[in-house]
Write a protein that holds these residues in place. Sequence first.
Motif, PDB file in Angstrom:
ATOM      1  N   ASP A 252       0.842  -1.078   0.069  1.00  0.00           N
ATOM      2  CA  ASP A 252      -0.081  -0.176   0.116  1.00  0.00           C
ATOM      3  C   ASP A 252       0.772   1.343   0.261  1.00  0.00           C
ATOM      4  O   ASP A 252       1.513   1.709   0.936  1.00  0.00           O
ATOM      5  CB  ASP A 252      -0.839   0.033   1.279  1.00  0.00           C
ATOM      6  CG  ASP A 252      -1.828   1.185   1.364  1.00  0.00           C
ATOM      7  OD1 ASP A 252      -1.777   2.097   0.415  1.00  0.00           O
ATOM      8  OD2 ASP A 252      -2.604   1.207   2.596  1.00  0.00           O
ATOM      9  N   PHE A 253       0.820   1.980  -1.098  1.00  0.00           N
ATOM     10  CA  PHE A 253       1.832   3.165  -1.301  1.00  0.00           C
ATOM     11  C   PHE A 253       0.996   4.483  -1.329  1.00  0.00           C
ATOM     12  O   PHE A 253       1.041   5.449  -1.632  1.00  0.00           O
ATOM     13  CB  PHE A 253       2.659   2.858  -2.633  1.00  0.00           C
ATOM     14  CG  PHE A 253       3.490   2.121  -2.608  1.00  0.00           C
ATOM     15  CD1 PHE A 253       5.104   2.612  -2.159  1.00  0.00           C
ATOM     16  CD2 PHE A 253       3.582   0.957  -2.885  1.00  0.00           C
ATOM     17  CE1 PHE A 253       6.113   1.963  -2.187  1.00  0.00           C
ATOM     18  CE2 PHE A 253       4.793  -0.139  -2.883  1.00  0.00           C
ATOM     19  CZ  PHE A 253       6.112   0.549  -2.432  1.00  0.00           C
ATOM     20  N   THR A 254      -0.433   4.227  -0.720  1.00  0.00           N
ATOM     21  CA  THR A 254      -1.356   5.230  -0.837  1.00  0.00           C
ATOM     22  C   THR A 254      -1.505   6.062   0.297  1.00  0.00           C
ATOM     23  O   THR A 254      -0.756   5.995   1.451  1.00  0.00           O
ATOM     24  CB  THR A 254      -2.688   4.704  -1.073  1.00  0.00           C
ATOM     25  OG1 THR A 254      -3.213   4.058   0.183  1.00  0.00           O
ATOM     26  CG2 THR A 254      -2.553   3.602  -2.300  1.00  0.00           C
ATOM     27  N   ARG A 255      -2.094   7.430   0.074  1.00  0.00           N
ATOM     28  CA  ARG A 255      -2.443   8.444   1.161  1.00  0.00           C
ATOM     29  C   ARG A 255      -3.637   9.247   0.700  1.00  0.00           C
ATOM     30  O   ARG A 255      -4.357   9.228  -0.408  1.00  0.00           O
ATOM     31  CB  ARG A 255      -1.170   9.329   1.270  1.00  0.00           C
ATOM     32  CG  ARG A 255      -0.869  10.399   0.175  1.00  0.00           C
ATOM     33  CD  ARG A 255       0.050   9.629  -0.830  1.00  0.00           C
ATOM     34  NE  ARG A 255       0.400  10.647  -1.733  1.00  0.00           N
ATOM     35  CZ  ARG A 255      -0.214  11.153  -2.914  1.00  0.00           C
ATOM     36  NH1 ARG A 255      -1.262  10.564  -3.346  1.00  0.00           N
ATOM     37  NH2 ARG A 255       0.335  12.060  -3.573  1.00  0.00           N
TER      38      ARG A 255
ATOM     39  N   VAL B  63       1.650  11.313   5.150  1.00  0.00           N
ATOM     40  CA  VAL B  63       1.488  12.944   5.544  1.00  0.00           C
ATOM     41  C   VAL B  63      -0.012  12.900   6.317  1.00  0.00           C
ATOM     42  O   VAL B  63      -0.272  13.628   7.286  1.00  0.00           O
ATOM     43  CB  VAL B  63       1.022  13.570   4.206  1.00  0.00           C
ATOM     44  CG1 VAL B  63      -0.178  12.993   3.222  1.00  0.00           C
ATOM     45  CG2 VAL B  63       0.669  15.209   4.637  1.00  0.00           C
ATOM     46  N   THR B  64      -0.848  11.882   6.122  1.00  0.00           N
ATOM     47  CA  THR B  64      -2.184  11.977   6.582  1.00  0.00           C
ATOM     48  C   THR B  64      -2.284  11.644   8.232  1.00  0.00           C
ATOM     49  O   THR B  64      -3.263  11.930   9.035  1.00  0.00           O
ATOM     50  CB  THR B  64      -3.182  11.058   5.955  1.00  0.00           C
ATOM     51  OG1 THR B  64      -2.966   9.604   6.354  1.00  0.00           O
ATOM     52  CG2 THR B  64      -3.514  11.252   4.738  1.00  0.00           C
ATOM     53  N   ARG B  65      -0.938  11.050   8.906  1.00  0.00           N
ATOM     54  CA  ARG B  65      -0.772  10.806  10.117  1.00  0.00           C
ATOM     55  C   ARG B  65      -0.774  12.205  11.072  1.00  0.00           C
ATOM     56  O   ARG B  65      -1.088  12.087  12.309  1.00  0.00           O
ATOM     57  CB  ARG B  65       0.610  10.164  10.340  1.00  0.00           C
ATOM     58  CG  ARG B  65       0.294   8.614  10.122  1.00  0.00           C
ATOM     59  CD  ARG B  65       1.678   7.654  10.413  1.00  0.00           C
ATOM     60  NE  ARG B  65       1.767   6.358   9.766  1.00  0.00           N
ATOM     61  CZ  ARG B  65       1.399   5.441  10.458  1.00  0.00           C
ATOM     62  NH1 ARG B  65       0.716   5.667  11.901  1.00  0.00           N
ATOM     63  NH2 ARG B  65       1.474   4.247  10.540  1.00  0.00           N
ATOM     64  N   THR B  66      -0.867  13.315  10.226  1.00  0.00           N
ATOM     65  CA  THR B  66      -0.624  14.399  11.137  1.00  0.00           C
ATOM     66  C   THR B  66      -2.014  15.301  10.862  1.00  0.00           C
ATOM     67  O   THR B  66      -2.141  16.555  11.412  1.00  0.00           O
ATOM     68  CB  THR B  66       0.555  15.365  10.780  1.00  0.00           C
ATOM     69  OG1 THR B  66       0.553  15.587   9.284  1.00  0.00           O
ATOM     70  CG2 THR B  66       1.816  14.408  10.807  1.00  0.00           C
ATOM     71  N   LEU B  67      -2.869  14.911   9.895  1.00  0.00           N
ATOM     72  CA  LEU B  67      -4.119  15.778   9.467  1.00  0.00           C
ATOM     73  C   LEU B  67      -4.952  15.888  10.732  1.00  0.00           C
ATOM     74  O   LEU B  67      -5.446  14.935  11.405  1.00  0.00           O
ATOM     75  CB  LEU B  67      -4.522  15.361   8.347  1.00  0.00           C
ATOM     76  CG  LEU B  67      -3.699  15.274   7.174  1.00  0.00           C
ATOM     77  CD1 LEU B  67      -4.463  15.105   5.941  1.00  0.00           C
ATOM     78  CD2 LEU B  67      -3.033  16.975   7.117  1.00  0.00           C
TER      79      LEU B  67
ATOM     80  N   GLU C 220      -1.787   8.716  25.277  1.00  0.00           N
ATOM     81  CA  GLU C 220      -0.533   8.383  24.938  1.00  0.00           C
ATOM     82  C   GLU C 220      -0.120   9.948  23.769  1.00  0.00           C
ATOM     83  O   GLU C 220       1.086   9.953  23.334  1.00  0.00           O
ATOM     84  CB  GLU C 220      -0.411   7.381  23.984  1.00  0.00           C
ATOM     85  CG  GLU C 220      -0.264   6.061  24.670  1.00  0.00           C
ATOM     86  CD  GLU C 220      -1.911   5.528  25.071  1.00  0.00           C
ATOM     87  OE1 GLU C 220      -2.614   6.229  24.867  1.00  0.00           O
ATOM     88  OE2 GLU C 220      -1.717   4.650  25.465  1.00  0.00           O
ATOM     89  N   GLY C 221      -1.075  10.687  23.696  1.00  0.00           N
ATOM     90  CA  GLY C 221      -0.889  11.581  22.663  1.00  0.00           C
ATOM     91  C   GLY C 221      -2.060  12.077  21.778  1.00  0.00           C
ATOM     92  O   GLY C 221      -3.114  11.252  21.914  1.00  0.00           O
ATOM     93  N   GLU C 222      -1.853  12.725  20.631  1.00  0.00           N
ATOM     94  CA  GLU C 222      -2.941  13.022  19.812  1.00  0.00           C
ATOM     95  C   GLU C 222      -2.514  12.211  18.843  1.00  0.00           C
ATOM     96  O   GLU C 222      -1.540  12.022  18.187  1.00  0.00           O
ATOM     97  CB  GLU C 222      -2.841  14.330  19.271  1.00  0.00           C
ATOM     98  CG  GLU C 222      -3.388  15.386  20.710  1.00  0.00           C
ATOM     99  CD  GLU C 222      -3.216  16.981  19.971  1.00  0.00           C
ATOM    100  OE1 GLU C 222      -4.061  17.553  20.617  1.00  0.00           O
ATOM    101  OE2 GLU C 222      -2.462  17.116  19.324  1.00  0.00           O
ATOM    102  N   ILE C 223      -3.686  11.507  18.025  1.00  0.00           N
ATOM    103  CA  ILE C 223      -3.740  10.986  16.791  1.00  0.00           C
ATOM    104  C   ILE C 223      -4.729  11.340  15.785  1.00  0.00           C
ATOM    105  O   ILE C 223      -5.555  11.813  16.159  1.00  0.00           O
ATOM    106  CB  ILE C 223      -4.053   9.410  17.229  1.00  0.00           C
ATOM    107  CG1 ILE C 223      -3.187   8.801  18.421  1.00  0.00           C
ATOM    108  CG2 ILE C 223      -3.887   8.428  16.060  1.00  0.00           C
ATOM    109  CD1 ILE C 223      -3.580   7.381  18.890  1.00  0.00           C
ATOM    110  N   SER C 224      -4.276  11.435  14.644  1.00  0.00           N
ATOM    111  CA  SER C 224      -5.015  11.944  13.506  1.00  0.00           C
ATOM    112  C   SER C 224      -6.271  10.989  13.454  1.00  0.00           C
ATOM    113  O   SER C 224      -6.117   9.772  12.959  1.00  0.00           O
ATOM    114  CB  SER C 224      -4.160  11.986  12.175  1.00  0.00           C
ATOM    115  OG  SER C 224      -5.287  12.194  11.105  1.00  0.00           O
ATOM    116  N   THR C 225      -7.539  11.691  13.469  1.00  0.00           N
ATOM    117  CA  THR C 225      -8.797  10.771  13.129  1.00  0.00           C
ATOM    118  C   THR C 225      -8.741  10.638  11.573  1.00  0.00           C
ATOM    119  O   THR C 225      -9.394   9.507  11.329  1.00  0.00           O
ATOM    120  CB  THR C 225     -10.049  11.540  13.649  1.00  0.00           C
ATOM    121  OG1 THR C 225      -9.858  11.613  14.841  1.00  0.00           O
ATOM    122  CG2 THR C 225     -11.227  10.949  13.424  1.00  0.00           C
TER     123      THR C 225
END
Length: 395
Positions: A13-16, A44-48, A56-61
């Motif tokens: 999976d090379f997608t985003r 990139v979408t891990r931070t959106l 544990e912190g914030e995670i991108s929904t």
Amino acid sequence: MTEAVLAGIRVLDFTRYVSGPYATMLLADAGAEVIKVEPPGGEVTRTLPPLLKTEEGEISTYFLRLNRGKKSVTLDARSAEDRPVLEELIRSADVLVENFRPGTLESWGLDWERLQQLNPRLVYASISGFGHSDSPCRDWPAFNLVAEAMAGVVSQLPTPEKRPRAAGLPFGDTVASLHAVNGIVMALLRRTRTGRGSRVDIAMYDAMLSMNEWSIAVQSGAGVEVDLGTDVHPWFAPYGLFEASDGWLCICVATDPHWQAFCRVAGWDDLAVDPRLQRGLDRAANFHDLIEPRLREWLATLTAREAAVRLAEAGVPAAPLQRPADLLEDEQARARDMIIDAPATAGTSIKLAGNPVRIEPRPAAHATGFSEPGQHNEEILAGLRPFPDDVSASA
């Protein structure tokens, strides 16, 4: 439990963003081993936003909603240092999925011919705005709204009195994803007969144009431009969204028997036999004058769900209009496993939409968790060949 449908199938999976990750998530739901190939540090979408706050912190929904059940390896697909590892990974795979702009993999030295040399059985699926074949818009960048607008899939067409509105949901992405999954499965089926892989080329524009088939057929066959935003269907009535005492519901009276059943539920004995309302075209033409005032009066005495239940039980297609908060608690969604609890971290879960493909006998449960960037480097890559220290360090 029965073995998962795609057990034993390895997907790279090379997608985003949406169109690619949604497709590969559906493959993971079906039991495929989906390996998310990410650049060092993660895609990139891990931070959106929006962000889910956990201990544990914030995670991108944004990321969580599309990447359950996948493994993760990190490497730089463009670097000469990581190229041997990448090529061995391709040799080990059944499917490769990417949603870059056309020419991206070619710039890495991985055109279709090279992929076939590395792995003749590989199914290579690409999702892009306008496809990889020669076309006027081939190199245009695209998100879902671009595909929806160009394919004419908007909630109302522009006129001097009203402006066009987007559909609101990422149909340009998700419909292309569904066609990609369909194409991948068909290519895998053909591989069982031929022994060779195939290239699957999905364009978001194509997918949305195929959804707009009704308007295209009406324009071509009848010379009529369908106004997708009108509150009155051109041939049926009542057909659309209508307001009850506490909210909205949809009502779809598409046939004469539907109309008779509707009149029985509403107690409209006079309208049931009114000669001006015996055909769909007549009901559409007389909707505002003869039907709408009575419909408003009847719905004002009922909640949206009460009206929908009465109509549905009488055989008239109807349903309450539900908001996302309603869906999280919807008994129908729960009964069909369409709202699932996916563990976001060790102590936090998130409710997500489930997979609508239901196959009996039911396969074994699939993984629903989420991977950290490079979490599976050692598991996946070490079995292929030695890989660079900067890659293994992130495992």
